[in-house]
Design a protein around this motif. Sequence first.
Motif, PDB file in Angstrom:
ATOM      1  N   SER A 356      -3.548  -7.158  -3.592  1.00  0.00           N
ATOM      2  CA  SER A 356      -3.170  -8.451  -4.189  1.00  0.00           C
ATOM      3  C   SER A 356      -2.894  -8.312  -5.678  1.00  0.00           C
ATOM      4  N   ASP A 357      -3.735  -7.551  -6.371  1.00  0.00           N
ATOM      5  CA  ASP A 357      -3.567  -7.381  -7.812  1.00  0.00           C
ATOM      6  C   ASP A 357      -2.287  -6.615  -8.155  1.00  0.00           C
ATOM      7  N   LEU A 358      -1.821  -5.768  -7.215  1.00  0.00           N
ATOM      8  CA  LEU A 358      -0.645  -4.934  -7.474  1.00  0.00           C
ATOM      9  C   LEU A 358       0.645  -5.550  -6.928  1.00  0.00           C
ATOM     10  N   LYS A 359       0.618  -6.840  -6.655  1.00  0.00           N
ATOM     11  CA  LYS A 359       1.790  -7.506  -6.089  1.00  0.00           C
ATOM     12  C   LYS A 359       3.027  -7.298  -6.958  1.00  0.00           C
ATOM     13  N   ASP A 360       2.903  -7.482  -8.264  1.00  0.00           N
ATOM     14  CA  ASP A 360       4.043  -7.311  -9.166  1.00  0.00           C
ATOM     15  C   ASP A 360       4.472  -5.846  -9.233  1.00  0.00           C
ATOM     16  N   PHE A 361       3.512  -4.941  -9.227  1.00  0.00           N
ATOM     17  CA  PHE A 361       3.833  -3.510  -9.257  1.00  0.00           C
ATOM     18  C   PHE A 361       4.681  -3.129  -8.049  1.00  0.00           C
ATOM     19  N   TYR A 362       4.272  -3.598  -6.866  1.00  0.00           N
ATOM     20  CA  TYR A 362       5.022  -3.236  -5.663  1.00  0.00           C
ATOM     21  C   TYR A 362       6.371  -3.938  -5.597  1.00  0.00           C
ATOM     22  N   ALA A 363       6.493  -5.105  -6.208  1.00  0.00           N
ATOM     23  CA  ALA A 363       7.800  -5.777  -6.269  1.00  0.00           C
ATOM     24  C   ALA A 363       8.782  -4.950  -7.088  1.00  0.00           C
ATOM     25  N   GLN A 364       8.268  -4.264  -8.096  1.00  0.00           N
ATOM     26  CA  GLN A 364       9.108  -3.435  -8.956  1.00  0.00           C
ATOM     27  C   GLN A 364       9.227  -1.999  -8.453  1.00  0.00           C
ATOM     28  N   ASN A 365       8.377  -1.613  -7.507  1.00  0.00           N
ATOM     29  CA  ASN A 365       8.360  -0.244  -6.979  1.00  0.00           C
ATOM     30  C   ASN A 365       8.361  -0.300  -5.449  1.00  0.00           C
ATOM     31  N   PRO A 366       9.507  -0.599  -4.852  1.00  0.00           N
ATOM     32  CA  PRO A 366       9.555  -0.851  -3.404  1.00  0.00           C
ATOM     33  C   PRO A 366       9.292   0.367  -2.524  1.00  0.00           C
ATOM     34  N   ILE A 367       9.468   1.576  -3.051  1.00  0.00           N
ATOM     35  CA  ILE A 367       9.254   2.749  -2.180  1.00  0.00           C
ATOM     36  C   ILE A 367       7.774   2.912  -1.825  1.00  0.00           C
ATOM     37  N   PRO A 368       6.838   2.983  -2.792  1.00  0.00           N
ATOM     38  CA  PRO A 368       5.430   3.077  -2.383  1.00  0.00           C
ATOM     39  C   PRO A 368       4.942   1.837  -1.643  1.00  0.00           C
ATOM     40  N   ALA A 369       5.634   0.707  -1.827  1.00  0.00           N
ATOM     41  CA  ALA A 369       5.253  -0.506  -1.100  1.00  0.00           C
ATOM     42  C   ALA A 369       5.432  -0.343   0.401  1.00  0.00           C
ATOM     43  N   ILE A 370       6.319   0.582   0.822  1.00  0.00           N
ATOM     44  CA  ILE A 370       6.521   0.820   2.255  1.00  0.00           C
ATOM     45  C   ILE A 370       5.228   1.302   2.903  1.00  0.00           C
ATOM     46  N   ALA A 371       4.521   2.198   2.228  1.00  0.00           N
ATOM     47  CA  ALA A 371       3.269   2.724   2.783  1.00  0.00           C
ATOM     48  C   ALA A 371       2.249   1.608   2.984  1.00  0.00           C
ATOM     49  N   VAL A 372       2.210   0.675   2.037  1.00  0.00           N
ATOM     50  CA  VAL A 372       1.274  -0.444   2.150  1.00  0.00           C
ATOM     51  C   VAL A 372       1.694  -1.374   3.289  1.00  0.00           C
ATOM     52  N   SER A 373       2.991  -1.589   3.438  1.00  0.00           N
ATOM     53  CA  SER A 373       3.483  -2.515   4.465  1.00  0.00           C
ATOM     54  C   SER A 373       3.179  -2.043   5.876  1.00  0.00           C
ATOM     55  N   GLN A 374       3.033  -0.727   6.072  1.00  0.00           N
ATOM     56  CA  GLN A 374       2.794  -0.209   7.412  1.00  0.00           C
ATOM     57  C   GLN A 374       1.336   0.225   7.623  1.00  0.00           C
ATOM     58  N   LEU A 375       0.456  -0.198   6.700  1.00  0.00           N
ATOM     59  CA  LEU A 375      -0.936   0.246   6.764  1.00  0.00           C
ATOM     60  C   LEU A 375      -1.623  -0.180   8.057  1.00  0.00           C
ATOM     61  N   ASP A 376      -1.264  -1.337   8.582  1.00  0.00           N
ATOM     62  CA  ASP A 376      -1.882  -1.775   9.835  1.00  0.00           C
ATOM     63  C   ASP A 376      -1.517  -0.871  11.005  1.00  0.00           C
ATOM     64  N   HIS A 377      -0.455  -0.065  10.851  1.00  0.00           N
ATOM     65  CA  HIS A 377      -0.012   0.839  11.909  1.00  0.00           C
ATOM     66  C   HIS A 377      -0.358   2.292  11.596  1.00  0.00           C
ATOM     67  N   ALA A 378      -1.160   2.501  10.566  1.00  0.00           N
ATOM     68  CA  ALA A 378      -1.562   3.853  10.185  1.00  0.00           C
ATOM     69  C   ALA A 378      -2.715   4.325  11.069  1.00  0.00           C
TER      70      ALA A 378
END
Length: 425
Positions: A356-378
């Motif tokens: 939650s705290d890194l919401k802005d960071f991931y908005a500006q850095n979409p590539i590492p955000a992919i790993a977070v988006s698929q965490l439920d399937h890890a």
Amino acid sequence: MRKSLRALAMLTVAAVLPAMSGCGGGDEPAAGGKVTVTVGTANQGAVLKAVTDIVDAFNASQSEITVKLQQYPDPQTLLQKTLVQLSAGQPPTVSPCQPAWASAYAKVNGLVDISTMLGAPGALTADDLNDFHPVLLKSTKIGGKQLTLPFDRNSAFLYYNKALLKQGGFTEPPATWAQFAEYAAKLNTADTWAADVFNSPFTVSIWDSMVQAYGGKVLNDDQTAAAFNSQAGRDALRFWVDLVQKKQAKVSSEPNAGQLNFGAGKTALYVADSSALTFIQQAVGGKFEIGAAPMPAGPAGSFSELGGANICLFSRAPKAEQQAGFKFITYLLSKTKNGEFVKASNFLPNRRSTVSDLKDFYAQNPIPAIAVSQLDHAVDPPTVAAWPQIAAAILIDLLAAVRGETSVEDALKKAEKETNDILKK
């Protein structure tokens, strides 16, 4: 070289574990003395700097504990040295623990049950534990005991060369393994091809993810026998065999071939984890725009095997050192420091509040955000202590099939026997 280091590490496990059971902890520090905490690490580059910065900040924040890093060139050396130190009764206080390593340490009661440390003054609490992502907590319990905590975990996803996909007539990356194969047929030119199969344990990780995506398992539920010699296992291996036979993928003995060829603009698709992003960007050097997408799905869904390590606290250290070590772990895994570490390293955030705290960071850095988006399937790799040795054996057999030296069926039959023989030891 990676294979020989892994074999050396596992030989060290076999030689050292029987000798550990009689080893005790060291002497307690003198009353009123400053406690020194040693922390093993095999991190390099920007990740090592991020860890070092946290250690320096912790040391500057108080006057009772000094944390010293013990840096090793690679994870295999870290494991080997830690096992030797455990055998001598002088382990580091704290160290990263891949899930299989923790199982090896736990066999000789080498780890502190972290649940006994929760709630101490200045330490992590049960509420903190509940803040960790549940997927990342799955591998941290062994035999019902909380023996590790999530630290520098990552998950694999699909990197792609946007320019090459556009040349092939594609505007979006493949969402399934079937689409991956369709794309591969149109991405071949005189100078480029779809992807690489390379001589690295990461190849086994990709195949493991695919086996699950095709509806199978690598080991049975209690991790006592191979389960991959199945239709799912054969389909996952045949996928790469077919691509290589059609010259839409190439197989290399070079462990870093995938990164090097993708960086040179020779391959369009590359599966790697989130922590590899900095190295991939350096290899690409601005020659083309990098895209990223979740791991392709199979008939059973999308699965991405987790890499990296948890963090553990060794029980052979003196009690005062254990308590000091846990205070450092508390600092390291705090929401603030976890956030700083994630931004510097692109590893997964351990805490849901950090996400939650890194919401802005991931908005500006979409590539590492992919790993977070698929965490439920890890999913975790097998956590049995012998898994590194098993994975090294499987890799040889997978590569033999991909090179056309043996059939898919014979490769998996051989790997199955090797796996079961290792598990019986």
